[in-house]
Enzyme design. Structure first.
Site, mmCIF file in Angstrom:
data_model
loop_
_atom_site.group_PDB
_atom_site.id
_atom_site.type_symbol
_atom_site.label_atom_id
_atom_site.label_comp_id
_atom_site.label_asym_id
_atom_site.label_seq_id
_atom_site.Cartn_x
_atom_site.Cartn_y
_atom_site.Cartn_z
ATOM 1 N N LYS A 143 7.135 23.492 -13.226
ATOM 2 C CA LYS A 143 6.304 22.301 -13.008
ATOM 3 C C LYS A 143 5.936 22.169 -11.529
ATOM 4 C CE LYS A 143 4.840 17.916 -13.920
ATOM 5 N NZ LYS A 143 5.047 16.656 -14.608
ATOM 6 N N HIS B 289 -0.182 18.791 -26.269
ATOM 7 C CA HIS B 289 -0.321 17.348 -26.058
ATOM 8 C C HIS B 289 -1.556 16.758 -26.727
ATOM 9 C CE1 HIS B 289 3.006 17.952 -23.377
ATOM 10 N NE2 HIS B 289 3.027 16.691 -23.012
ATOM 11 N N LYS C 110 2.731 11.674 -10.429
ATOM 12 C CA LYS C 110 1.906 10.778 -11.241
ATOM 13 C C LYS C 110 2.773 9.594 -11.668
ATOM 14 C CE LYS C 110 0.173 13.424 -14.534
ATOM 15 N NZ LYS C 110 -0.605 13.711 -15.735
ATOM 16 N N ARG D 284 -3.220 21.958 -13.481
ATOM 17 C CA ARG D 284 -2.248 21.129 -14.212
ATOM 18 C C ARG D 284 -2.534 21.080 -15.712
ATOM 19 N NH1 ARG D 284 1.067 16.341 -12.662
ATOM 20 N NH2 ARG D 284 1.060 16.042 -10.418
ATOM 21 N N ASN E 117 -0.438 20.480 -20.492
ATOM 22 C CA ASN E 117 -0.718 19.696 -21.706
ATOM 23 C C ASN E 117 -0.642 20.515 -22.981
ATOM 24 O OD1 ASN E 117 -1.031 17.189 -20.543
ATOM 25 N ND2 ASN E 117 -3.129 17.630 -19.934
ATOM 26 N N GLU F 161 -4.430 16.827 -10.301
ATOM 27 C CA GLU F 161 -4.896 17.083 -11.660
ATOM 28 C C GLU F 161 -6.394 17.377 -11.739
ATOM 29 O OE1 GLU F 161 -3.789 13.966 -14.437
ATOM 30 O OE2 GLU F 161 -3.026 15.494 -15.781
ATOM 31 N N HIS G 223 7.564 11.021 -28.225
ATOM 32 C CA HIS G 223 6.526 11.859 -27.619
ATOM 33 C C HIS G 223 6.876 13.347 -27.737
ATOM 34 C CE1 HIS G 223 3.497 13.138 -24.755
ATOM 35 N NE2 HIS G 223 4.435 13.699 -24.006
ATOM 36 N N HIS H 97 -0.778 13.835 -29.003
ATOM 37 C CA HIS H 97 -1.304 12.465 -28.845
ATOM 38 C C HIS H 97 -2.013 12.023 -30.118
ATOM 39 C CE1 HIS H 97 -1.299 13.015 -24.205
ATOM 40 N NE2 HIS H 97 -0.174 12.465 -24.624
ATOM 41 N N GLU I 276 9.756 19.631 -24.082
ATOM 42 C CA GLU I 276 9.038 19.840 -22.817
ATOM 43 C C GLU I 276 9.600 21.053 -22.064
ATOM 44 O OE1 GLU I 276 6.278 18.409 -22.048
ATOM 45 O OE2 GLU I 276 6.243 16.453 -23.041
ATOM 46 N N ARG J 117 0.812 -1.231 0.000
ATOM 47 C CA ARG J 117 0.000 0.000 0.000
ATOM 48 C C ARG J 117 0.841 1.275 0.000
ATOM 49 N NH1 ARG J 117 -2.697 -3.281 3.568
ATOM 50 N NH2 ARG J 117 -4.568 -4.194 2.679
HETATM 51 P P1 NAD Z 1 12.385 6.447 -21.915
HETATM 52 O O1 NAD Z 1 12.290 6.224 -20.480
HETATM 53 O O2 NAD Z 1 11.889 5.369 -22.813
HETATM 54 O O3 NAD Z 1 13.886 6.804 -22.293
HETATM 55 C C1 NAD Z 1 14.238 6.993 -23.647
HETATM 56 C C2 NAD Z 1 15.389 6.075 -24.059
HETATM 57 O O4 NAD Z 1 16.598 6.589 -23.505
HETATM 58 C C3 NAD Z 1 15.266 4.664 -23.560
HETATM 59 O O5 NAD Z 1 15.784 3.773 -24.507
HETATM 60 C C4 NAD Z 1 16.149 4.658 -22.311
HETATM 61 O O6 NAD Z 1 16.619 3.393 -21.941
HETATM 62 C C5 NAD Z 1 17.258 5.562 -22.759
HETATM 63 N N1 NAD Z 1 18.002 6.258 -21.708
HETATM 64 C C6 NAD Z 1 17.527 6.778 -20.567
HETATM 65 N N2 NAD Z 1 18.486 7.474 -19.954
HETATM 66 C C7 NAD Z 1 19.600 7.370 -20.704
HETATM 67 C C8 NAD Z 1 20.917 7.881 -20.579
HETATM 68 N N3 NAD Z 1 21.263 8.706 -19.583
HETATM 69 N N4 NAD Z 1 21.809 7.553 -21.526
HETATM 70 C C9 NAD Z 1 21.448 6.759 -22.600
HETATM 71 N N5 NAD Z 1 20.214 6.284 -22.775
HETATM 72 C C10 NAD Z 1 19.295 6.580 -21.823
HETATM 73 O O7 NAD Z 1 11.595 7.779 -22.373
HETATM 74 P P2 NAD Z 1 11.377 9.184 -21.665
HETATM 75 O O8 NAD Z 1 11.217 10.140 -22.786
HETATM 76 O O9 NAD Z 1 12.386 9.442 -20.615
HETATM 77 O O10 NAD Z 1 9.989 8.989 -20.933
HETATM 78 C C11 NAD Z 1 8.809 8.727 -21.649
HETATM 79 C C12 NAD Z 1 7.811 8.155 -20.674
HETATM 80 O O11 NAD Z 1 7.525 9.118 -19.673
HETATM 81 C C13 NAD Z 1 6.495 7.792 -21.333
HETATM 82 O O12 NAD Z 1 6.088 6.515 -20.907
HETATM 83 C C14 NAD Z 1 5.540 8.846 -20.793
HETATM 84 O O13 NAD Z 1 4.209 8.368 -20.655
HETATM 85 C C15 NAD Z 1 6.143 9.121 -19.436
HETATM 86 N N6 NAD Z 1 5.756 10.416 -18.877
HETATM 87 C C16 NAD Z 1 5.168 10.408 -17.675
HETATM 88 C C17 NAD Z 1 4.781 11.588 -17.109
HETATM 89 C C18 NAD Z 1 4.149 11.544 -15.758
HETATM 90 O O14 NAD Z 1 3.461 12.475 -15.423
HETATM 91 N N7 NAD Z 1 4.370 10.526 -14.979
HETATM 92 C C19 NAD Z 1 5.008 12.798 -17.751
HETATM 93 C C20 NAD Z 1 5.636 12.782 -18.987
HETATM 94 C C21 NAD Z 1 6.020 11.578 -19.559
HETATM 95 N N1 GLY Z 2 5.130 12.367 -12.336
HETATM 96 C C1 GLY Z 2 4.903 13.502 -13.138
HETATM 97 C C2 GLY Z 2 3.676 14.265 -12.826
HETATM 98 O O1 GLY Z 2 3.058 14.066 -11.815
HETATM 99 O O2 GLY Z 2 3.287 15.130 -13.582
#
Ligand code: NAD
Ligand code: GLY
Length: 362
Positions: free
Chosen positions: A224, A245, A140, A238, A242, A234, A262, A249, A182, A118
């Site tokens: 942020k 976005h 999130k 928040r 977007n 949210e 993305h 999307h 971003e 939990r």
């Molecule tokens: P990712 O985590 O897939 O990383 C991109 C690539 O870079 C991957 O192949 C990873 O292994 C590689 N990588 C990571 N760090 C590295 C480093 N230092 N050196 C070399 N390679 C490295 O993609 P991302 O763009 O970091 O994240 C995208 C994800 O984030 C999506 O799933 C999206 O939904 C999520 N996201 C979540 C929120 C949230 O609010 N939680 C907000 C925005 C995005």
């Molecule tokens: N984890 C990212 C967010 O809350 O927007």
């Protein structure tokens, strides 16, 4: 080292930014008080950055769970692997999950931490620019379902976010640029002076100048954090995060996930949002040009794929079937000010998409 605090009443999440932080024994000791540690990373990031984290943990024991790399592995099955590893290592409620990686690792590990017994502590150690300025900050967490992205999730604030800016040194160029989308978005919704600074510093950022990157991360995180402080769960404020976005999307889904990153889809989406804002008389023409120009200079796509007007409208949920529905979009009122609003002429959106995404199928 830079520090920003995300303050949520009695709870506080420090965001620490600087070079070499993963290897800082004093910093890690301060933020990993738990007796039992579980490091979650993936097959790409672990070989690059786990050795430095191991150094930072100064010989303390930890268990580890290494996931397969890729958005397609952001699943309940991967979260279950982490939970299995926590059970196998007999971790108690006072253990800590350390998420070392990009947004995918951070979201899955954060979700596993939110649900194991939990809720156990999670420390975010983001290694992509996107994760450092966006996904690691705010609480999130979640995984995808075959029915849609991020359909399963929880709000779970990390105990801290430790951003070692050296990790950007191994990030592929394309991922760096996607993260910059971003950063530019953050400036556009809240900070005109930051946008002007980005116009001056974009070449330094692309060249991975460490000071410029740390400053960009600090300013984007501050924006942020300020928005999350006003709207942790949210419910309203928040929404402006977007910007770009909804269009982004639509582009990702229309092309098939994985064709564009993305951040790339968001960049083209930001330009569509800026152009719509211009056509609605909200944003000056000169500012629309500034938005487009900076994204071009950042090496990001600014023209949407030719998916066709009707397909884009359908993907936006604005097709004929729901024409009476109220689509809300984030529009720019100025560089540095945005609103999420249903108040734009439908005709302006339709002609924009016709002009920019074409009339027919891709
Ligand atoms: P990712 O985590 O897939 O990383 C991109 C690539 O870079 C991957 O192949 C990873 O292994 C590689 N990588 C990571 N760090 C590295 C480093 N230092 N050196 C070399 N390679 C490295 O993609 P991302 O763009 O970091 O994240 C995208 C994800 O984030 C999506 O799933 C999206 O939904 C999520 N996201 C979540 C929120 C949230 O609010 N939680 C907000 C925005 C995005
Ligand atoms: N984890 C990212 C967010 O809350 O927007």
């Amino acid at each position: 080292m830079q520090r920003i605090d995300l303050n949520l009443g009695a709870r506080r999440c420090p965001i620490l930014i600087g070079p070499g932080l993963l290897g800082s024994q004093a910093l890690l000791a301060e933020h990993t008080g738990a007796a039992q540690l579980m490091i979650v990373s993936n097959e790409t990031v672990a070989p690059l950055w786990l050795p430095r984290l191991r150094e930072g943990l100064a010989g303390r024991p930890f268990a580890q769970c290494l996931l397969l790399d890729g958005e397609e592995h952001k699943t309940l099955a991967s979260a279950a692997r982490i939970i299995d590893a926590l059970v196998d290592a007999r971790m108690n409620r006072d253990c800590m999950v350390l998420a070392l990686g990009g947004g995918v690792v951070g979201d899955i590990a954060g979700f596993a931490a939110a649900t194991y017994q939990r809720g156990v502590a999670c420390l975010q150690l983001p290694t992509t620019l996107l994760a450092q300025v966006d996904s690691a900050v705010g609480g999130k967490t979640g995984v995808n379902h075959p029915g849609g992205k991020n359909l399963i999730g929880a709000f779970h604030q990390p105990v801290a976010v430790i951003t070692d800016t050296d990790t950007l040194g191994t990030l592929p160029d394309r991922e760096l640029r996607a993260g910059l989308a971003e950063v530019i978005k953050a400036a556009l919704i809240a900070d005109r002076a930051f946008f002007a600074w980005l116009e001056l510093q974009i070449e330094a950022l692309l060249a991975r100048n460490p000071e410029a990157l740390a400053e960009a991360i600090r300013r984007a995180c501050k924006i942020k954090a300020g928005i999350v402080e006003r709207d942790e769960r949210e419910q309203g404020a928040r929404a402006i995060l977007n910007l770009g976005h909804s269009f982004g999307h639509a582009i990702e889904t229309g092309l098939g996930h994985g064709r564009w990153l993305h951040g790339e889809a968001v960049a083209a989406g930001i330009v569509l949002a800026a152009e719509l804002s211009g056509r609605c008389g909200r944003l000056a023409a000169g500012d629309v040009d500034r938005v487009r120009t900076l994204l071009v200079r950042a090496g990001l796509p600014v023209d949407p794929p030719q998916l066709g007007r009707e397909r884009m409208l359908s993907l936006l949920g604005m097709d004929k079937k729901v024409a009476g529905g109220r689509l809300r979009l984030v529009l720019l009122d100025a560089i540095g000010a945005a609103s999420c609003t249903p108040d734009f002429p439908r005709d302006a959106l339709v002609t924009l998409l016709e002009d920019r995404a074409g009339t027919g199928a891709a």
